[in-house]
Scaffold this motif. Structure first.
Motif, short mmCIF file in Angstrom:
data_model
loop_
_atom_site.label_atom_id
_atom_site.label_comp_id
_atom_site.label_asym_id
_atom_site.label_seq_id
_atom_site.Cartn_x
_atom_site.Cartn_y
_atom_site.Cartn_z
N GLN A 144 18.05 -67.51 -27.63
CA GLN A 144 18.56 -67.02 -27.35
C GLN A 144 19.73 -66.52 -27.18
O GLN A 144 20.78 -66.32 -26.96
N THR A 145 19.34 -66.18 -25.45
CA THR A 145 20.57 -65.99 -24.04
C THR A 145 21.67 -66.89 -24.05
O THR A 145 22.38 -67.06 -23.39
N GLN A 146 21.66 -68.10 -24.89
CA GLN A 146 22.43 -69.28 -24.08
C GLN A 146 23.45 -69.34 -25.48
O GLN A 146 24.73 -69.26 -25.57
N GLU A 147 23.37 -67.94 -26.47
CA GLU A 147 24.03 -68.15 -27.92
C GLU A 147 24.21 -66.43 -27.93
O GLU A 147 24.55 -65.64 -27.17
N TYR A 148 26.23 -66.46 -28.38
CA TYR A 148 26.61 -65.29 -29.06
C TYR A 148 25.83 -64.21 -29.54
O TYR A 148 24.82 -64.31 -30.40
N GLN A 149 25.53 -63.02 -29.52
CA GLN A 149 24.76 -61.94 -30.18
C GLN A 149 25.49 -61.21 -30.88
O GLN A 149 26.96 -61.11 -30.54
N PRO A 150 24.76 -60.14 -32.22
CA PRO A 150 25.50 -58.79 -32.49
C PRO A 150 26.14 -58.18 -31.50
O PRO A 150 25.39 -57.82 -30.31
N PRO A 151 27.57 -57.72 -31.51
CA PRO A 151 27.99 -56.17 -30.41
C PRO A 151 27.02 -55.60 -30.59
O PRO A 151 26.69 -54.86 -29.27
N GLN A 152 26.46 -54.64 -31.62
CA GLN A 152 25.06 -53.63 -31.16
C GLN A 152 24.50 -54.25 -30.23
O GLN A 152 23.15 -53.49 -29.94
N GLY A 153 23.33 -55.63 -30.02
CA GLY A 153 22.38 -55.90 -30.15
C GLY A 153 21.41 -56.39 -31.10
O GLY A 153 21.58 -56.32 -31.91
N LEU A 350 20.95 -62.13 -20.55
CA LEU A 350 19.91 -62.68 -20.23
C LEU A 350 19.30 -60.81 -20.00
O LEU A 350 18.00 -61.36 -19.21
N SER A 351 20.22 -60.03 -19.57
CA SER A 351 19.87 -59.15 -18.93
C SER A 351 19.21 -58.04 -19.60
O SER A 351 17.79 -56.96 -20.33
N THR A 352 19.85 -58.09 -21.06
CA THR A 352 19.04 -57.62 -22.24
C THR A 352 17.69 -58.08 -22.33
O THR A 352 16.76 -57.36 -22.95
N LEU A 353 17.65 -59.03 -22.26
CA LEU A 353 16.01 -59.79 -22.88
C LEU A 353 15.07 -59.09 -21.46
O LEU A 353 13.90 -58.99 -21.71
N ILE A 354 14.87 -59.31 -20.13
CA ILE A 354 14.94 -58.93 -19.18
C ILE A 354 13.97 -57.15 -19.83
O ILE A 354 13.03 -56.70 -19.22
N VAL A 355 15.20 -56.69 -19.73
CA VAL A 355 14.64 -54.75 -19.65
C VAL A 355 14.12 -54.96 -21.31
O VAL A 355 13.07 -54.32 -21.20
N THR A 356 14.02 -55.68 -22.03
CA THR A 356 14.09 -55.39 -23.28
C THR A 356 12.17 -55.73 -22.44
O THR A 356 10.87 -54.89 -23.52
N ARG A 357 11.65 -56.10 -21.88
CA ARG A 357 10.16 -57.36 -21.78
C ARG A 357 9.76 -56.01 -21.07
O ARG A 357 8.58 -55.34 -21.39
N TRP A 358 11.09 -55.73 -20.33
CA TRP A 358 10.21 -54.51 -19.19
C TRP A 358 9.77 -53.49 -20.00
O TRP A 358 8.81 -52.60 -19.76
N ILE A 359 10.33 -52.75 -20.91
CA ILE A 359 10.23 -51.49 -21.94
C ILE A 359 8.90 -51.74 -22.52
O ILE A 359 7.85 -50.92 -22.75
N GLU A 360 8.69 -53.14 -22.80
CA GLU A 360 7.59 -53.02 -23.88
C GLU A 360 6.07 -53.63 -22.96
O GLU A 360 5.00 -53.24 -23.49
N ASP A 361 6.08 -54.44 -21.82
CA ASP A 361 5.00 -54.44 -21.43
C ASP A 361 4.54 -53.42 -20.61
O ASP A 361 3.53 -53.74 -19.46
N GLY A 362 5.67 -52.48 -20.10
CA GLY A 362 5.30 -50.99 -19.39
C GLY A 362 6.04 -51.53 -18.39
O GLY A 362 5.78 -50.60 -16.63
N THR A 363 6.58 -52.87 -17.95
CA THR A 363 7.48 -52.96 -16.02
C THR A 363 8.17 -51.46 -15.62
O THR A 363 8.30 -51.18 -14.87
N ALA A 364 8.78 -51.55 -16.84
CA ALA A 364 9.57 -50.52 -16.87
C ALA A 364 9.14 -49.53 -16.01
O ALA A 364 9.68 -48.61 -15.25
N GLN A 365 8.23 -48.38 -16.56
CA GLN A 365 7.19 -47.44 -15.84
C GLN A 365 6.16 -47.67 -14.63
O GLN A 365 7.05 -46.69 -14.31
N THR A 366 6.57 -48.94 -14.96
CA THR A 366 6.14 -49.23 -13.04
C THR A 366 7.05 -48.97 -11.75
O THR A 366 6.54 -48.09 -11.49
#
Length: 476
Positions: A144-153, A350-366
């Motif tokens: 999905q990172t190569q496609e247009y996405q909804p403005p709200q995400g 791309l940034s949206t996906l990275i941050v989402t994964r980090w919030i989901e898997d605990g990397t953001a908390q690390t």
């Protein structure tokens, strides 16, 4: 304004040996006029050719002076409108070898220690990003990172945003979350949503410079409300709401920028009560909230029907991600998403996906835990090296607020410190109007490259504080 230019050997931008470079004298004189209100925020500096003619110097010298002011965040250049004064509303940004921000010394050649930018204090981000990038293509959302996405995400990003915003006893619905390109973009979306609502915006007398930068864009007036160690004073807030037509109340309830105050629960409740009785929107800037270990209820949880809650990952994880989250009042997401569409079309996939994964898997908390540990050590250095009677600090905060005693004024202290090799943000950069404000400077502890560099900078600041104000340049 009068200036002498040495045109010997064709070098019209330098004074005689040992004297200050002419373009720096011009820039400092103009900075003084900006600081004292002669050129208020939103006004224009004279056209470069006109000023060069007035001073009897080359246009190239004036152009270089204006570039110096722009680099220091005092003006922004516009081909259509000229050089617009921000009054220090935008942080100075200079390239540094490691990709961070670094100011230049007064002479323009030697690097000084820059303590003006809020950014993470550790390199944990890059270590985690390296691991994530190696496996990112396996994520089913990667295509999905190569496609247009909804403005709200996309829905999964909004769900991650709701998780990031969540606090004890508060679990917002993803339906009211809009993904933005950082907190400033989120604030822009809020103000766009409030267009058509006449009135001023109330805030602390010293407030976030990003809000000041948007005032001339949306053509609203900022009115400062006095505060104390608990936050905005309710009686002064109530009085302003009775006397004025108020569009919104802006507040940074956790680790207020720049004074480090965390608003008490009683003050949050009082603010909500005032907003409800006067039907006024609340803008809650909570970018530092995740750093606070024992969080109080968010204003959005106390008053969801009126509150726009703005946050981001830039201060906690890394500025380069440029992902923020805006929680709107019910049914307000569509209007905010329209502002995202018209300014950026959509948050960066791309940034949206990275941050989402980090919030989901605990990397953001690390990364957050690493940040807290480093900040705690740097705050300890500040408490050790700076006088406690003049210091406002918090172990979780990225910065401290140093009150400067008489005869110092905040601008003079910042200028003297810069001349000695340390760049700080004076109170004038945060002042919303011309009312009397506390003299102090914000010192960004996380901005230093290392604890050793921070120690040197704090020692210089402590020594400067014990000294007397010194004139650094004469009147031009």
């Amino acid at each position: 304004m009068k200036i002498e230019a040495n045109r010997a050997s064709g070098e019209d931008n330098l004074q005689t040996k040992g004297r200050q470079a002419t373009y720096l004298e011009v820039s400092r004189s103009l900075e003084e006029k900006v600081r004292n209100g002669f050129y208020p925020p939103g006004s224009r500096l004279p056209p470069q050719r006109d000023l060069a003619l007035e001073l009897g110097i080359n246009v190239s010298t004036v152009s270089r002076a204006y570039k110096e002011l722009q680099a220091r965040g005092l003006i922004v250049a516009s081909k259509r409108r000229g050089s617009i004064v921000t009054g220090g509303a935008m942080p100075p940004v200079h390239a540094r070898a490691d990709g961070g921000a670094l100011a230049l010394a007064a002479g323009g050649a030697n690097a000084v220690i820059d303590l003006t930018v809020n950014r993470p204090a550790t390199g944990e981000f890059l270590a985690q990003l390296t691991r994530t990038m190696a496996n990112l293509a396996r994520d089913p959302r990667y295509a999905q990172t190569q496609e247009y996405q909804p403005p709200q995400g996309p829905d999964w990003a909004r769900a991650a945003g709701a998780q990031w915003i969540a606090a004890p006893g508060f679990a917002p619905t993803p339906d009211n979350v809009v993904v933005t390109s950082g907190a400033q973009h989120g604030l822009y979306a809020v103000l766009s949503s409030l267009m058509g609502h006449e009135g001023v915006i109330l805030s602390d007398q010293l407030t976030y410079y990003g809000l000041k930068a948007l005032a001339p864009v949306f053509q609203f007036e900022l009115v400062g409300i006095p505060s104390d160690h608990e936050g905005l004073l309710p009686d002064r807030l109530e009085d302003a709401c009775r006397r004025m037509r108020v569009k919104a109340i802006f507040t940074v309830p956790n680790l207020q920028n720049p004074t480090v105050v965390t608003m008490s629960l009683a003050r949050r409740a009082a603010l909500v009560d005032i907003a409800r009785r006067h039907h006024i929107a609340i803008i809650e800037d909570d970018v530092y909230g995740p750093l606070v270990r024992a969080r109080l209820p968010t204003i959005a949880s106390l008053c969801p029907e009126l509150t726009f809650h703005v946050t981001s990952t830039s201060k906690i994880l890394a500025p380069g991600l440029r992902i923020g989250y805006l929680l709107t009042p019910p049914h307000g997401a569509a209007l905010a998403a329209e502002a995202v569409r018209t300014t950026a079309w959509m948050p960066a996939p791309l940034s949206t996906l990275i941050v989402t994964r980090w919030i989901e898997d605990g990397t953001a908390q690390t990364i957050l835990d690493a940040q807290r540990t480093e900040l705690d050590a740097r705050q300890a250095l500040a408490r050790e090296l700076l006088p406690a009677e003049h210091l406002a600090s918090d172990p979780a905060c990225m910065f401290v607020w140093l009150r400067v005693p008489a005869p110092w004024r905040s601008d003079d202290f910042a200028a003297n410190a810069l001349a000695r090799g340390v760049n700080t943000m004076p109170a004038s950069a945060f002042a919303v109007d011309r009312s009397t404000v506390e003299h102090g400077v914000r010192i960004n502890l996380a901005c230093a490259e290392s604890r050793e560099q921070l120690t040197r900078a704090l020692q210089i600041l402590a020594h400067t504080l014990r000294d007397r104000p010194r004139a650094l340049f004469g009147t031009i």
